[in-house]
Design a protein around this motif. Structure first.
Motif, PDB file in Angstrom:
ATOM      1  N   TYR A 166      25.364  41.582  61.965  1.00  0.00           N
ATOM      2  CA  TYR A 166      25.134  41.976  63.353  1.00  0.00           C
ATOM      3  C   TYR A 166      25.992  43.181  63.725  1.00  0.00           C
ATOM      4  O   TYR A 166      27.070  43.394  63.170  1.00  0.00           O
ATOM      5  N   GLU A 167      25.502  43.935  64.702  1.00  0.00           N
ATOM      6  CA  GLU A 167      26.238  45.073  65.234  1.00  0.00           C
ATOM      7  C   GLU A 167      26.865  44.693  66.575  1.00  0.00           C
ATOM      8  O   GLU A 167      26.639  43.605  67.100  1.00  0.00           O
ATOM      9  N   GLU A 168      27.650  45.619  67.121  1.00  0.00           N
ATOM     10  CA  GLU A 168      28.424  45.338  68.336  1.00  0.00           C
ATOM     11  C   GLU A 168      27.554  44.841  69.480  1.00  0.00           C
ATOM     12  O   GLU A 168      27.974  43.993  70.265  1.00  0.00           O
ATOM     13  N   ARG A 179      35.143  35.916  66.904  1.00  0.00           N
ATOM     14  CA  ARG A 179      34.707  36.929  65.943  1.00  0.00           C
ATOM     15  C   ARG A 179      35.642  36.928  64.731  1.00  0.00           C
ATOM     16  O   ARG A 179      35.194  36.961  63.585  1.00  0.00           O
ATOM     17  N   ALA A 180      36.928  36.857  64.992  1.00  0.00           N
ATOM     18  CA  ALA A 180      37.894  36.850  63.900  1.00  0.00           C
ATOM     19  C   ALA A 180      37.773  35.594  63.046  1.00  0.00           C
ATOM     20  O   ALA A 180      38.005  35.632  61.828  1.00  0.00           O
ATOM     21  N   LYS A 185      33.996  41.942  58.580  1.00  0.00           N
ATOM     22  CA  LYS A 185      33.383  43.257  58.595  1.00  0.00           C
ATOM     23  C   LYS A 185      32.556  43.485  57.331  1.00  0.00           C
ATOM     24  O   LYS A 185      32.890  42.978  56.261  1.00  0.00           O
ATOM     25  N   VAL A 186      31.500  44.254  57.478  1.00  0.00           N
ATOM     26  CA  VAL A 186      30.647  44.588  56.342  1.00  0.00           C
ATOM     27  C   VAL A 186      31.042  45.961  55.831  1.00  0.00           C
ATOM     28  O   VAL A 186      30.849  46.983  56.503  1.00  0.00           O
ATOM     29  N   GLY A 187      31.619  46.010  54.638  1.00  0.00           N
ATOM     30  CA  GLY A 187      32.018  47.271  54.039  1.00  0.00           C
ATOM     31  C   GLY A 187      32.926  48.069  54.942  1.00  0.00           C
ATOM     32  O   GLY A 187      33.811  47.532  55.604  1.00  0.00           O
ATOM     33  N   SER A 188      32.685  49.378  54.991  1.00  0.00           N
ATOM     34  CA  SER A 188      33.506  50.261  55.816  1.00  0.00           C
ATOM     35  C   SER A 188      32.881  50.532  57.183  1.00  0.00           C
ATOM     36  O   SER A 188      33.441  51.283  57.977  1.00  0.00           O
ATOM     37  N   ARG A 192      29.634  46.681  62.053  1.00  0.00           N
ATOM     38  CA  ARG A 192      28.744  45.712  61.427  1.00  0.00           C
ATOM     39  C   ARG A 192      29.567  44.538  60.935  1.00  0.00           C
ATOM     40  O   ARG A 192      30.553  44.698  60.212  1.00  0.00           O
ATOM     41  N   TRP A 193      29.129  43.335  61.338  1.00  0.00           N
ATOM     42  CA  TRP A 193      29.862  42.119  61.037  1.00  0.00           C
ATOM     43  C   TRP A 193      28.903  41.082  60.475  1.00  0.00           C
ATOM     44  O   TRP A 193      27.766  40.977  60.919  1.00  0.00           O
ATOM     45  N   GLN A 194      29.372  40.309  59.501  1.00  0.00           N
ATOM     46  CA  GLN A 194      28.551  39.243  58.921  1.00  0.00           C
ATOM     47  C   GLN A 194      29.188  37.892  59.202  1.00  0.00           C
ATOM     48  O   GLN A 194      30.388  37.697  59.016  1.00  0.00           O
ATOM     49  N   ILE A 195      28.345  36.954  59.643  1.00  0.00           N
ATOM     50  CA  ILE A 195      28.830  35.619  59.923  1.00  0.00           C
ATOM     51  C   ILE A 195      29.162  34.905  58.606  1.00  0.00           C
ATOM     52  O   ILE A 195      28.543  35.188  57.575  1.00  0.00           O
ATOM     53  N   MET A 196      30.119  34.019  58.642  1.00  0.00           N
ATOM     54  CA  MET A 196      30.617  33.389  57.423  1.00  0.00           C
ATOM     55  C   MET A 196      29.517  32.620  56.692  1.00  0.00           C
ATOM     56  O   MET A 196      28.572  32.106  57.301  1.00  0.00           O
ATOM     57  N   GLU A 197      29.665  32.572  55.377  1.00  0.00           N
ATOM     58  CA  GLU A 197      28.638  31.977  54.524  1.00  0.00           C
ATOM     59  C   GLU A 197      28.389  30.509  54.864  1.00  0.00           C
ATOM     60  O   GLU A 197      27.248  30.034  54.821  1.00  0.00           O
ATOM     61  N   GLU A 198      29.432  29.772  55.211  1.00  0.00           N
ATOM     62  CA  GLU A 198      29.266  28.352  55.516  1.00  0.00           C
ATOM     63  C   GLU A 198      28.317  28.142  56.692  1.00  0.00           C
ATOM     64  O   GLU A 198      27.504  27.201  56.675  1.00  0.00           O
ATOM     65  N   LEU A 199      28.383  29.009  57.684  1.00  0.00           N
ATOM     66  CA  LEU A 199      27.468  28.878  58.819  1.00  0.00           C
ATOM     67  C   LEU A 199      26.064  29.339  58.444  1.00  0.00           C
ATOM     68  O   LEU A 199      25.078  28.744  58.880  1.00  0.00           O
TER      69      LEU A 199
END
Length: 291
Positions: A166-168, A179-180, A185-188, A192-199
């Motif tokens: 997801y983006e901002e 969020r933390a 974060k996705v790459g640099s 862009r942020w990715q939700i944790m794999e468990e979720l």
């Protein structure tokens, strides 16, 4: 037998537009009025060009008879608007964890199954918001086996939901500490942020047309259905059919959560409105029908 106009001026002629809209209503439940003509015309013209259809008759034949249904799916994908973000209309999630779920599990032994369905889940923000709310705010989350299901008719948004990136703009309503805790974060890329794999793994995503009885038959014994801002795309008949489908899918005393501008009382008498401190939900009576 249907007949199509040969008038190829800008936009579909009225008769052709009506035939297309009737077809989409029958196959998908989506209802497009004259007010949506410009929106529909542009998207149909783009798809016709993409597949090389000679005219609307040629394109309708493809939609009707293509064995894979691939083009119909692509048309549906461009016809649906998927604007959403995390914790949208948060008061309804508050209602879920503060009141509704406690009613759902009353009298159930620990270890029992609780099933929640996000119908019309779009890119997944709603389903993931439910998961986060359960983990953060429902005191009995560890006492039960929770199943989270999410569905949409649009295959493109489902792929994005499963990826969980997801983006901002999507994260605007998410507190920084969450969020933390649940994203990385996705790459640099700075936004862009990715939700944790468990979720991501905790939610079962599937493509479902809620107007297709065969597809929704798998959804039974659901305790809470979130269907927010989806039925605004349906006409009155489609809304009544959807309400009946939700009634069949719900367990006794289960709840439906609609968008803030939607009211079950305008669609069906099968449900009882329940006014909780945080929100109004619609409940399937234990006997199956409202008094």
């Amino acid at each position: 037998m249907e007949s199509f106009s040969d008038d190829s001026d800008a936009g579909l002629p009225p008769a052709d537009y009506a035939i297309l809209c009737d077809f989409l209503r029958e196959r998908t439940g989506l209802s497009f009025t004259e007010a949506k003509r410009y929106f529909v015309d542009r998207r149909v013209a783009a798809r016709m060009a993409a597949v090389g259809a000679r005219d609307i008759r040629d394109y309708m034949n493809l939609l009707r008879f293509q064995a894979s249904g691939e083009e119909l799916q692509r048309l549906v994908n461009v016809m649906t608007v998927n604007e959403t973000y995390f914790f949208r209309e948060k008061y309804q999630f508050d209602c879920l964890v503060n009141a509704a779920l406690d009613e759902v599990v009353r009298g159930r032994p620990p270890g029992s199954r609780v099933r929640i369905w996000s119908a019309g889940c779009s890119t997944g923000e709603e389903a993931y918001s439910i998961a986060i709310m359960l983990l953060e705010h429902w005191r009995r989350v560890d006492d039960f086996e929770i199943e989270l299901h999410a569905s949409d008719i649009d295959s493109t948004v489902l792929e994005r939901a499963q990826a969980g990136i997801y983006e901002e703009r999507s994260l605007q309503g998410l507190p920084a500490h969450l969020r933390a805790k649940y994203f990385q974060k996705v790459g640099s890329a700075p936004d862009r942020w990715q939700i944790m794999e468990e979720l991501r793994d905790s939610i079962e995503f599937s493509r479902v047309n809620i107007t297709d009885p065969q597809q929704v038959r798998a959804f039974r014994g659901i305790d809470v259905i979130f269907c927010r801002n989806l039925l605004i795309y349906f006409d009155d008949i489609g809304r009544r059919e959807a309400a009946s489908m939700f009634h069949d899918a719900l367990a006794p005393n289960g709840f439906v959560c609609l968008g803030h501008s939607e009211s079950m009382s305008r669609m069906s008498s099968l449900f009882v409105p329940r006014r909780f401190p945080d929100a109004i939900l619609y409940q399937k009576p234990a006997g199956g029908t409202a008094p």
